[in-house]
Scaffold this active site. Sequence first.
Site, PDB file in Angstrom:
ATOM      1  N   ALA A   1       0.830  -1.208   0.000  1.00  0.00           N
ATOM      2  CA  ALA A   1       0.000   0.000   0.000  1.00  0.00           C
ATOM      3  C   ALA A   1       0.869   1.265   0.000  1.00  0.00           C
ATOM      4  CB  ALA A   1      -0.925  -0.015   1.208  1.00  0.00           C
ATOM      5  N   HIS A   2       0.192   2.395  -0.068  1.00  0.00           N
ATOM      6  CA  HIS A   2       0.882   3.684  -0.152  1.00  0.00           C
ATOM      7  C   HIS A   2       1.751   3.962   1.067  1.00  0.00           C
ATOM      8  CE1 HIS A   2      -2.149   5.570   2.586  1.00  0.00           C
ATOM      9  NE2 HIS A   2      -2.913   4.629   2.065  1.00  0.00           N
TER      10      HIS A   2
END
Lengths: 346, 346, 346
Positions: A240-241
């Site tokens: 994820a980010h």
Amino acid sequence: MEFTAKIIAQFLNGVIEGNPDVSVNNVSGIEKGKEGTIAFLANPKYAKYLYLTKASIVLINKDFNVEKKVNCTLIRVKDAYQSLASLLELYEQQKPVKKGIHEVAVIEKSATIGKDVYIGPFAYIGENAVVKDNAKIYPHVYIGDQATVGNGTVIYPGVKIYYDCWIGARCIIHAGTIIGSDGFGFAPKSSKDYKKIPQVGNVILEDDVEIGANCSIDRATMGSTIIRKGVKLDNLIQIAHNVEIGENTVMAAQTGISGSTKLGSECMLGGQVGLIGHISIADGVKIAAQSGLSSTIKETGKIVQGSPAFGFTDYRKSYVYFRKLPALKAEIDALKKEINELKEKE
Amino acid sequence: MEFTAKIIAQFLNGVIEGNPDVSVNNVSGIEKGKEGTIAFLANPKYAKYLYLTKASIVLINKDFNVEKKVNCTLIRVKDAYQSLASLLELYEQQKPVKKGIHEVAVIEKSATIGKDVYIGPFAYIGENAVVKDNAKIYPHVYIGDQATVGNGTVIYPGVKIYYDCWIGARCIIHAGTIIGSDGFGFAPKSSKDYKKIPQVGNVILEDDVEIGANCSIDRATMGSTIIRKGVKLDNLIQIAHNVEIGENTVMAAQTGISGSTKLGSECMLGGQVGLIGHISIADGVKIAAQSGLSSTIKETGKIVQGSPAFGFTDYRKSYVYFRKLPALKAEIDALKKEINELKEKE
Amino acid sequence: MEFTAKIIAQFLNGVIEGNPDVSVNNVSGIEKGKEGTIAFLANPKYAKYLYLTKASIVLINKDFNVEKKVNCTLIRVKDAYQSLASLLELYEQQKPVKKGIHEVAVIEKSATIGKDVYIGPFAYIGENAVVKDNAKIYPHVYIGDQATVGNGTVIYPGVKIYYDCWIGARCIIHAGTIIGSDGFGFAPKSSKDYKKIPQVGNVILEDDVEIGANCSIDRATMGSTIIRKGVKLDNLIQIAHNVEIGENTVMAAQTGISGSTKLGSECMLGGQVGLIGHISIADGVKIAAQSGLSSTIKETGKIVQGSPAFGFTDYRKSYVYFRKLPALKAEIDALKKEINELKEKE
């Protein structure tokens, strides 16, 4: 190409037991060996096949104790698995090398293309993108605007790299993987619906990273999602980010790391592991397959299991009793009965 | 572009503490802030970084209590996260906009293409497909026959949309996602093998849906797989045939929903959750990461965990004792001993 | 096309109850039936909809007991689900068939292309690759060097098949799936970093295999990763290097099989299941969703659950007590108290 046991033993600094003149032209697994192939034995689980294999040559570890008669020529080496890797490398190097820029690739004029690259048909290289020397861009790859692909890096068919992302040198990215899609960031707009948070950061892959097929690595909301030098990811992995993964950490397939979590170096994650966001994991931590981590691990080299995960040995002990829970309940009921009997006797 | 704290405070209706003339040209995470960047502080976990950050400006919530000296200019706003989102939107809007139909896209003559669309190189638009005004179709996208892409929708590189599927307005679909592949439907042909059930339905995405990278959303056997308005799906998510997902429901990465299951609106699913088929989930239900649901939930807003899942709080309590099972077993054994001693004394 | 109940009953060898002249032009789910559609009832869970549906015709099993008044025409058949499948097949066969080789496909001169194939725009067929008669290669598909696509096989958009892989006859591979990416094989180079083991094997799909969207099937290190005849895989599934999957085995979405594991024939795996490497699973084994297998199963037809998995019924029993652990602990505490009271009385 054919190689004799003698030639191979010389190349690997190995010692021959058996016929040095037997020759092979292919590799095989030890349990499926055929005449004319070379196999290896490293995992003791497969030792029984040494006495059954039809492979002509088998690589074994220097100190392996051969207990029965074998039909093949043995080559004793320091590390049979490593030696096989060296042989396979040699084998790979014989293959024809993809070269040149195909006429139906689309390369924007502002892009910079290095020397001796391969850019296959239907590849797209965006505005101001940079493809460095010796990189290989297979068909159907998309390199977004301002993205960079490092020296000698191989991007397999259908990989999509969004704008501004940076891929280091000697990386390998397998087919279907997406680098730089938007992080999953939404702010509640009302009690019900959401407003998208623009994701203006990027993804950085340092050198010597290998990523499997059909993974997704999201760009950072701000700043960078960072995969450090030497990291190896298997297939179908979600990063994820704003995640940061330390050097030489490896992850098995279908594992997912939530936003802003930071992993140390040399960690090993089993398959289908999940980590929540905003935690940090010390160097050398090992996480058993299917485990779920919901809090930070500060202890270097800790081994954990479970969902939520705790110490591996403790998990195993608890699970033993989980399996015996019906028996435990029966024990409790028996005790109850005995106590009642004792009470009645008073 | 450079903006001063003064200009930003005006734009956000915020109040400045510190130098109003300091200027920034980029955004950063608060823990990695550099001079010339603006950061924000919303999650209290990160409060310590406020006193360490090198960012020039930090957005904080109106009522945040600053406990030590800070080196940056603060802007107090109603909601720091929302304000940042607004700033990032402004930042995004400065970017050059993709426009026009690339000469190496293939668009079937029977397709209908709206105004002001972008259709990138190597995109394919099928027979009778419709791409509405302001839609953006990136390279390597496949829009099948009779499929529709709504107004202002963005389809990132490599997305494949099978025939007959319908994508609403203002949707975003990230790279590698597959919409409308066949549902997993087979009827036993004999005691051993299977006959494929043709999947003749489609997928409908209502307006304002965002889907992450490398997801797969299967078409219905008959009728439609439906993703309602405002739904947000993260990466690598599986939606099986005939599923229906209610408005504004959000799902984290690697979650999977089996065939014909119906989710209510405003549900929240953690990562790696699995739901079996043919069940229904009430509005506002929350499902913890890695949980598995095997039965219908009728209670609005219920929170569940486990595999199979039950009440979240109960799961947490049970898990506490799961971790202590070896100790519980020891307690039982101790009781047994004591009872035996009592018996012997009689 | 419109069909009357009479025509359909004749085609299916069914018996009509109701108006034989009512006609339909589409199919629907029974719970969402509209006038002019035909639905079916096989799952007893949906029986209540028979009395509510607006579908004009409903297929039911021969021996189904109709308990209330129905508004539709019924057709009684031997197996309602199978009959529907036959109808849907008929419906599918009416669709226009994709044909011909598109002018913007790239086919290397050394490739061999059979008769009556479809090769869509932007498809790439590599050196010495073979596409056999009646195969369908959709847009954006990549067929690597020396790869083979069998007779009548359908490869949906964006599938990537690496060099040397073999796809049998009548297979279906859905969009985004990757066949033949490198196995995840690394040997420790030092105490910290890794050396890649070249993966020189391939993937073999036997005939009649169907693979869902966005799966990844890795090539063997040496030899072949083998998917046997009739296997059906759902979406987002991971098959590691050197795995072998027996005939007619089916797997639900997001399941992952680690390297060198061997599954028997006619196994059924639920969704999100994980198997470790180097184990073997007997024929007909069933594995519940989200389970994790860490050891070999020798017993044919065994049903397992849990992580690590054990007997299904035992797991269910243990889980019942897992849910009651706080109560069990309370019982133990109560016993302790009673024993203490007994002791004091002495």
